[in-house]
Each structure stands twice: as C-alpha cells, then as structure tokens.
Motif scaffolding. Structure first.
Motif, mmCIF file in Angstrom:
data_model
loop_
_atom_site.group_PDB
_atom_site.id
_atom_site.type_symbol
_atom_site.label_atom_id
_atom_site.label_comp_id
_atom_site.label_asym_id
_atom_site.label_seq_id
_atom_site.Cartn_x
_atom_site.Cartn_y
_atom_site.Cartn_z
ATOM 1 N N ASP A 226 0.808 -1.220 0.000
ATOM 2 C CA ASP A 226 0.000 0.000 0.000
ATOM 3 C C ASP A 226 0.840 1.269 0.000
ATOM 4 O O ASP A 226 0.290 2.369 -0.098
ATOM 5 N N MET A 230 1.890 3.094 -7.997
ATOM 6 C CA MET A 230 1.670 2.469 -9.304
ATOM 7 C C MET A 230 2.738 1.424 -9.566
ATOM 8 O O MET A 230 3.883 1.577 -9.141
ATOM 9 N N ASN A 239 -2.831 -13.164 -14.584
ATOM 10 C CA ASN A 239 -4.067 -12.579 -14.069
ATOM 11 C C ASN A 239 -4.089 -12.558 -12.541
ATOM 12 O O ASN A 239 -4.590 -11.619 -11.930
ATOM 13 N N ALA A 242 -2.033 -9.644 -11.350
ATOM 14 C CA ALA A 242 -2.755 -8.396 -11.594
ATOM 15 C C ALA A 242 -3.871 -8.213 -10.561
ATOM 16 O O ALA A 242 -4.112 -7.103 -10.072
ATOM 17 N N LYS A 243 -4.524 -9.306 -10.208
ATOM 18 C CA LYS A 243 -5.580 -9.251 -9.202
ATOM 19 C C LYS A 243 -5.014 -8.859 -7.842
ATOM 20 O O LYS A 243 -5.604 -8.059 -7.112
ATOM 21 N N ILE A 245 -2.412 -7.007 -7.217
ATOM 22 C CA ILE A 245 -2.103 -5.580 -7.230
ATOM 23 C C ILE A 245 -3.374 -4.744 -7.083
ATOM 24 O O ILE A 245 -3.425 -3.774 -6.322
ATOM 25 N N GLY A 246 -4.415 -5.133 -7.808
ATOM 26 C CA GLY A 246 -5.677 -4.401 -7.727
ATOM 27 C C GLY A 246 -6.286 -4.453 -6.340
ATOM 28 O O GLY A 246 -6.801 -3.442 -5.837
ATOM 29 N N GLU A 247 -6.234 -5.618 -5.697
ATOM 30 C CA GLU A 247 -6.801 -5.765 -4.359
ATOM 31 C C GLU A 247 -6.030 -4.947 -3.324
ATOM 32 O O GLU A 247 -6.580 -4.585 -2.281
ATOM 33 N N GLY A 249 -5.028 -2.005 -3.909
ATOM 34 C CA GLY A 249 -5.327 -0.609 -4.180
ATOM 35 C C GLY A 249 -4.236 0.104 -4.951
ATOM 36 O O GLY A 249 -4.173 1.344 -4.944
ATOM 37 N N ARG A 251 -2.413 1.130 -8.490
ATOM 38 C CA ARG A 251 -2.680 1.264 -9.921
ATOM 39 C C ARG A 251 -1.712 0.396 -10.718
ATOM 40 O O ARG A 251 -0.538 0.296 -10.378
ATOM 41 N N LEU A 252 -2.208 -0.205 -11.770
ATOM 42 C CA LEU A 252 -1.396 -1.087 -12.600
ATOM 43 C C LEU A 252 -1.383 -0.579 -14.032
ATOM 44 O O LEU A 252 -2.444 -0.348 -14.626
#
Length: 269
Positions: A226, A230, A239, A242-243, A245-247, A249, A251-252
């Motif tokens: 956190d 980015m 995938n 990527a998930k 990183i998204g979880e 918070g 930016r990717l």
C-alpha cells in the motif's frame, strides 16, 4: 534461460562473495537444482570455479563481500525489450521541471534514453544512470554520498546525514527483487536501508517490474504494497498477479514490448 547465460550468472555471483549455494543460484536463474548442479560441474571441469558441497566458490575468493544481487552487466541483458517498454512508460509520466528520484537498477537504467531531452532535477544512487545523464542530457543530476558498489553500479551510504534528506521528489522510480502479498521484496539489508531513505523523500512510489519479478521471492521486505502508488509491468503478467495488485489498491499500468525486440532476445527470426 540458455546454458551460456546461466553459467555467466554463476560466475558473476561467485566473483564477489566467498561461496554461492545451489539454492541461491536456483532463485537467481529460475532453473532446477539438477540443472544448476550440472552447470557447476561443467564450470568446475573447465577450471572456472571450485565445486563445493551444496554450491560453488571462486578460484580466488574475494576478501571483501559486496551486496547481494546480480552484477549490473548480467541483469542488463535480461528481459531487455520488456524493460525498455516499462522505462518509456515511466518517463512519459514525468514533466519538465519535475523533481524525481531514480533508484539504481537495470530497468530504471533504461529510462536514460528517454530522459535525454528532458529538463528535470534527478536524484539517483546509480553510478551508471548519473554518468549517462551527465553526458547525454541537460537534467540536473544529484548524487548521494557513499561507497560505490561496482558490481551493481550503486552508491550506498549507511549514514543518515547525507544529501538524500534534503531532496524532495514528486515521484520515485525503482525496481525490486520481487513482489508478494506481504510487500515489496529486496535481497540485501543495505539495499533496504538505502532505499527506505529514498522512499521517504518522495510523494509517490512507482515500481518498474518486468513480469518475471512476480515469480521471485526473498526473505526481506522493503515496504508494504500500500506504499506503492503504481506498478508498471509488461503484458506477461499473470491474471492472479494483476488481481493481487488491484486488491492492494495499487494502480497497474501494463505495457507491450516491441515484438521485434522480444524475438531478437529469444533468438528467433
């Protein structure tokens, strides 16, 4: 990874430390233990190193041990197309007049070509980045004090009262040894100490990671996910990563390397 490249990494690793274990070489190359042991046997028979129980040592072990990590020249040749695309995307985020920090590494080094026409204030602990930008650009270049680690082309200081604490940056760009749900990973305590000082001087931390970095692990945590604003990576990212990183918070930004450069690096027509 080809046999020649694996063996070059093995020889580079033993050049600046007394002994390298099979496990360490497996982590660095991604090869199996059996493959690494075959490489060590071949290099031992060629008289290029000494085979020891569980690993290998240099013919003339160094008296001083450097920081952990691949030699700059070895890392520079790996995943070049991906690193170039990632670095270009990183520079595209910058504007003339910005103050930025660029941490040393072969991915961040690829930023130098795109910075040649820019006018920014840049603090970097990379000897290679500083030397190139001084020679090819009109950016203002600032170096922290410390010792030069030739193998990684880094300038590192254990002291708190260096120029770092007086420099403010809009963004800091860096790579890392790996990424996990726990956080950003590095391979050496001295690296972590130096990088944490730099991170504290920037509003936003941006990680430049080719997709292979998501497969690597280390026992040392630099910071939590956190803290990262980015992550820029290539289209080889899974995938599941990527998930993750998204979880968190974060930016990717996913970039696509030049397919011609990828083919050349793989040795395909």
């Amino acid at each position: 990874m080809h046999e020649i490249e694996r063996q070059r990494i093995i020889l580079s690793e033993i050049a600046d430390r007394p002994v390298v274990t099979v496990g360490q070489l497996v982590e660095l190359t991604g090869a199996s233990e059996a493959t690494i042991r075959r490489d060590i046997n071949a290099l031992h028979q060629d008289g290029k190193l000494h085979k020891v129980r569980g690993g290998a040592e240099a013919l003339h072990p160094p008296q001083l041990v450097g920081i952990g990590g691949r030699h700059f020249a070895v890392s520079e040749e790996m995943n070049v197309a991906q690193k170039r695309a990632i670095a270009k995307a990183a520079v595209d985020l910058c504007e003339d007049g910005d103050s930025i920090i660029i941490n040393g590494g072969t991915t961040t080094f690829q930023m130098v070509d795109h910075l040649a026409s820019r006018r920014m204030q840049i603090l970097t602990n990379s000897f290679a980045i500083a030397e190139t930008l001084v020679r090819t650009s009109k950016n203002t270049i600032i170096l922290p004090g410390g010792a030069v680690y030739r193998e990684q082309s880094l300038i590192l200081s254990p002291f708190e009262n260096d120029v770092t604490r007086n420099f403010y940056a809009r963004r800091m760009f860096m790579s890392a040894q790996g990424v996990s749900p726990i956080g950003i990973m590095e391979g050496d305590p001295l690296l972590i100490q130096a990088e944490q000082k730099l991170i504290n001087q920037a509003d936003e931390l941006i990680l430049l990671l080719d997709s292979s970095k998501f497969e690597r692990r280390s026992s040392l945590i630099l910071c939590a996910l956190d803290r990262v604003g980015m992550i820029i990576t290539d289209n080889g990212i899974k995938n599941s990563d990527a998930k993750l990183i998204g979880e968190a918070g974060v930016r990717l930004l996913v970039v696509e390397p030049d397919p011609t450069e990828v083919s050349e690096a793989m040795g395909t027509p």
